[in-house]
Design a protein around this motif. Structure first.
Motif, PDB file in Angstrom:
ATOM      1  N   TYR A 173       2.389  -4.885   2.601  1.00 62.63           N
ATOM      2  CA  TYR A 173       1.155  -4.908   3.375  1.00 62.63           C
ATOM      3  C   TYR A 173       0.624  -6.327   3.331  1.00 62.63           C
ATOM      4  O   TYR A 173       0.448  -6.898   2.249  1.00 62.63           O
ATOM      5  CB  TYR A 173       0.118  -3.939   2.786  1.00 62.63           C
ATOM      6  CG  TYR A 173      -1.186  -3.975   3.555  1.00 62.63           C
ATOM      7  CD1 TYR A 173      -1.330  -3.283   4.751  1.00 62.63           C
ATOM      8  CD2 TYR A 173      -2.258  -4.735   3.102  1.00 62.63           C
ATOM      9  CE1 TYR A 173      -2.507  -3.326   5.470  1.00 62.63           C
ATOM     10  CE2 TYR A 173      -3.451  -4.790   3.815  1.00 62.63           C
ATOM     11  CZ  TYR A 173      -3.565  -4.085   5.000  1.00 62.63           C
ATOM     12  OH  TYR A 173      -4.734  -4.138   5.716  1.00 62.63           O
ATOM     13  N   ASN A 231       0.871  -1.175   0.000  1.00 56.45           N
ATOM     14  CA  ASN A 231       0.000   0.000   0.000  1.00 56.45           C
ATOM     15  C   ASN A 231       0.917   1.237   0.000  1.00 56.45           C
ATOM     16  O   ASN A 231       2.148   1.098  -0.048  1.00 56.45           O
ATOM     17  CB  ASN A 231      -0.970  -0.017   1.195  1.00 56.45           C
ATOM     18  CG  ASN A 231      -0.232  -0.090   2.521  1.00 56.45           C
ATOM     19  OD1 ASN A 231       0.995  -0.050   2.558  1.00 56.45           O
ATOM     20  ND2 ASN A 231      -0.977  -0.212   3.611  1.00 56.45           N
ATOM     21  N   GLN A 249       0.843  -3.592   8.195  1.00 53.60           N
ATOM     22  CA  GLN A 249       2.141  -3.299   7.587  1.00 53.60           C
ATOM     23  C   GLN A 249       3.107  -4.393   8.003  1.00 53.60           C
ATOM     24  O   GLN A 249       2.959  -4.991   9.086  1.00 53.60           O
ATOM     25  CB  GLN A 249       2.668  -1.947   8.051  1.00 53.60           C
ATOM     26  CG  GLN A 249       1.802  -0.763   7.722  1.00 53.60           C
ATOM     27  CD  GLN A 249       1.502  -0.585   6.251  1.00 53.60           C
ATOM     28  OE1 GLN A 249       0.359  -0.468   5.870  1.00 53.60           O
ATOM     29  NE2 GLN A 249       2.518  -0.585   5.418  1.00 53.60           N
TER      30      GLN A 249
END
Lengths: 118, 118
Positions: free
Chosen positions: B50, B34, B57
């Motif tokens: 991600y 992301n 994360q």
């Protein structure tokens, strides 16, 4: 395990397929396959994909002639992405570059590091 | 063009990132990034992704130590997939194999062509 049974397609019935040139080792492109594209690729020995933008099956090179003969095919540990090693005819990219990955990060910008093949 | 502006994330705010070993040329894995993962990767020089399954994360190697130092980064022609060339520490795959793409198509089956690294 059976080839198709082991593949986990996403909610849209697709999975990403990485294409790598078997001679140079260069990563040429990333495209998407649905079950039909996998079947077509296995049946013909040439890479077929599913075009998300055009929403249709797509034999790579059907109009350009820049076909991809599949030499080896790999499924990853999670079963949700494919790697195709291919013999690429002509440039792989629709911009007539050898690879679609021609924008290289240089500092804070993407720089085009490759010109279209004549 | 600015690095982040040029990237087209999908409806979920993600794009696929291919990781290739800069020394061997082997494709190691495909993961998802992301915007935050791209920022973290650029800021630290080490690959961040991600995790769709864990919805968080993820610094590659944060628990295993199998980190990826990013040597080069490329964006494709459509701006919707990335290629990272990395110096991989240890095996890239969570199964302790060098690459996640260890299931090779042989006829009608996938065959494991690589054992976990000891």
């Amino acid at each position: 395990m059976n080839l198709l049974e082991a593949i986990k397609f996403d909610a849209h019935g697709l999975l990403p397929a990485i294409t790598q040139d078997t001679a140079s080792g260069r990563v040429l492109m990333l495209a998407w396959m649905n079950e039909e594209a996998v079947r077509q690729t296995l049946a013909t020995g040439f890479a077929h994909y599913y075009s998300r933008s055009r929403q249709c099956q797509w034999k790579k090179g059907e109009t350009s002639g820049h076909i991809q003969k599949v030499v080896d095919m790999y499924l990853d540990c999670d079963g949700d992405s494919l790697l195709l090693k291919v013999e690429q005819t002509g440039p792989a990219c629709h911009t007539h570059r050898t690879s679609c990955f021609y924008n290289q990060r240089q500092g804070h910008h993407w720089m085009i590091i490759e010109e279209p093949v004549k």
